[in-house]
Write a protein that holds these residues in place. Structure first.
Motif, short mmCIF file in Angstrom:
data_model
loop_
_atom_site.label_atom_id
_atom_site.label_comp_id
_atom_site.label_asym_id
_atom_site.label_seq_id
_atom_site.Cartn_x
_atom_site.Cartn_y
_atom_site.Cartn_z
N UNK A 80 73.10 -27.15 98.63
CA UNK A 80 72.04 -27.82 97.85
C UNK A 80 72.53 -29.17 97.34
N UNK A 81 73.75 -29.22 96.80
CA UNK A 81 74.26 -30.50 96.32
C UNK A 81 74.42 -31.48 97.48
N UNK A 82 74.90 -30.98 98.62
CA UNK A 82 75.07 -31.86 99.78
C UNK A 82 73.72 -32.42 100.21
N UNK A 83 72.71 -31.57 100.22
CA UNK A 83 71.39 -32.02 100.67
C UNK A 83 70.76 -32.97 99.67
N UNK A 133 73.25 -42.30 91.19
CA UNK A 133 74.55 -42.64 90.62
C UNK A 133 75.40 -41.41 90.34
N UNK A 134 74.83 -40.41 89.69
CA UNK A 134 75.67 -39.24 89.33
C UNK A 134 76.05 -38.42 90.55
N UNK A 135 75.23 -38.47 91.60
CA UNK A 135 75.55 -37.69 92.80
C UNK A 135 76.36 -38.48 93.81
N UNK A 136 76.66 -39.72 93.45
CA UNK A 136 77.20 -40.67 94.42
C UNK A 136 78.69 -40.49 94.68
N UNK A 137 79.33 -39.70 93.87
CA UNK A 137 80.78 -39.54 93.90
C UNK A 137 81.42 -39.59 95.30
N UNK A 180 71.36 -31.58 83.62
CA UNK A 180 71.02 -30.22 83.20
C UNK A 180 69.87 -29.68 84.06
N UNK A 181 68.86 -30.51 84.28
CA UNK A 181 67.73 -30.09 85.13
C UNK A 181 68.21 -29.82 86.56
N UNK A 182 69.07 -30.71 87.03
CA UNK A 182 69.61 -30.56 88.38
C UNK A 182 70.35 -29.23 88.54
N UNK A 183 71.12 -28.86 87.52
CA UNK A 183 71.88 -27.60 87.57
C UNK A 183 70.93 -26.42 87.74
N UNK A 231 79.85 -35.01 84.31
CA UNK A 231 78.77 -34.04 84.07
C UNK A 231 78.40 -33.25 85.33
N UNK A 232 78.25 -33.93 86.47
CA UNK A 232 77.87 -33.22 87.69
C UNK A 232 78.97 -32.25 88.12
N UNK A 233 80.22 -32.67 87.98
CA UNK A 233 81.33 -31.78 88.34
C UNK A 233 81.34 -30.55 87.43
N UNK A 234 81.07 -30.74 86.17
CA UNK A 234 81.01 -29.61 85.24
C UNK A 234 79.97 -28.60 85.69
#
Lengths: 204, 204
Positions: free
Chosen positions: B177-180, A183-187, B147-150, B78-81
């Motif tokens: 990394x985010x794309x993958x 969900x959070x990465x789904x943007x 936070x863990x993802x970051x 949160x993910x964008x931040x």
């Protein structure tokens, strides 16, 4: 590990956890643990490197992860392998033991030396999963990301499970974690940061 | 940190890294580091808790993360931040310093005591990011996951950047990394494990 010491490892783990909870981690010695378990110090050190290790069942989690990865069918992709592996770990190792796992977590939170070991154990577990995924043909960066993801989900789901008022099994929390990560990465549709984020980022 | 010690912290960091590389981490003492930097031991301990900390610039990364999170506009999710925060950390702290960062990584890999501190630093960084996201209104589980993802992306991207033969900036590896991550988690349409995974899992 002869027949004269049935379940020595489990007895040592239970005795250690009891003593840590009763009198604190630092105040507890290995001889006290072995006395409570009715075993010798020599037996203790055959199972655990030190007083901290007894809280981690030696390298049991890493060994179990290695086995699950070896047993996974070759066609399964990396995320599916770790999702299914986590579900099995949840069912076989954690469900039904919530009070004990919670005691253990509270001890770790309270002691800097245990937090440090905990962080190291997490890194060790990534170090088991990553090369096993690479051996299945996953490339290095993806194997690193998915191995890290597995350990993140294990720990975040464990915390949610331990803090929950309900009785849902740990596996349900793991499924939630994967769903929420999706969900959070789904943007974005195209896999990039997406126009909304880019627009917001311009102000950042 | 008076005017008579210009850039004391930076001088200590450079002296320590030189000595660690030249003669090994364990063989190097704090007095040797301060002698090389032309500073006193008292100054060393004003900046760093111990010999290991000098490799982490004290708590600089955590302090920077805290600042970036405070400065982020309230509307950003949160993910964008964390994506934007990571890009700024990459540009401001890492790009142009690849050789030095690689030396540091090789030292950490070679020393158990440094690997343990490294794992603890990662946990500390999660411990900074998670409550900051919660303070922005993200719920507890999502804040923990993001936070863990970051921290995962920071470390996986750093490794890829350090191992790469090309000269792409660190930020490009973070974007990858985010794309993958989006790619590997992209499997199902409905946010659950998806029929293909479930079917494979039945054989697992």
């Amino acid at each position: 590990m002869g027949r004269w010491e049935p379940d020595a490892r489990g007895r040592l783990e239970r005795a250690a956890l009891e003593l840590f909870v009763e009198q604190g981690f630092s105040a507890t010695t290995v001889p006290q643990i072995t006395a409570r378990a009715g075993l010798t110090t020599r037996t203790f050190f055959r199972h655990f490197a030190d007083k901290r290790e007894v809280l981690y069942a030696g390298d049991e989690v890493a060994a179990r992860a290695r086995r699950l990865l070896e047993e996974a069918p070759p066609g399964l992709d990396a995320v599916a392998v770790v999702e299914q592996g986590l579900q099995r770990v949840a069912a076989e190792r954690f469900d039904g033991r919530r009070d004990e796992v919670r005691q253990r977590r509270d001890l770790v939170r309270a002691e800097a030396t245990l937090r440090e070991r905990d962080a190291q154990k997490r890194a060790d577990l990534v170090g088991v999963i990553r090369p096993a995924l690479e051996a299945r043909g996953t490339d290095a960066v993806e194997a690193a990301l998915v191995a890290e993801l597995a350990v993140v989900v294990l720990h975040v789901a464990l915390d949610a499970w331990l803090d929950a008022p309900d009785e849902r099994p740990l596996g349900a929390y793991m499924t939630d974690c994967f769903r929420r990560l999706r969900g959070v990465l789904d943007d974005p549709a195209d896999g990039s940061a997406g126009p909304r984020v880019q627009e917001q980022a311009a102000r950042f």
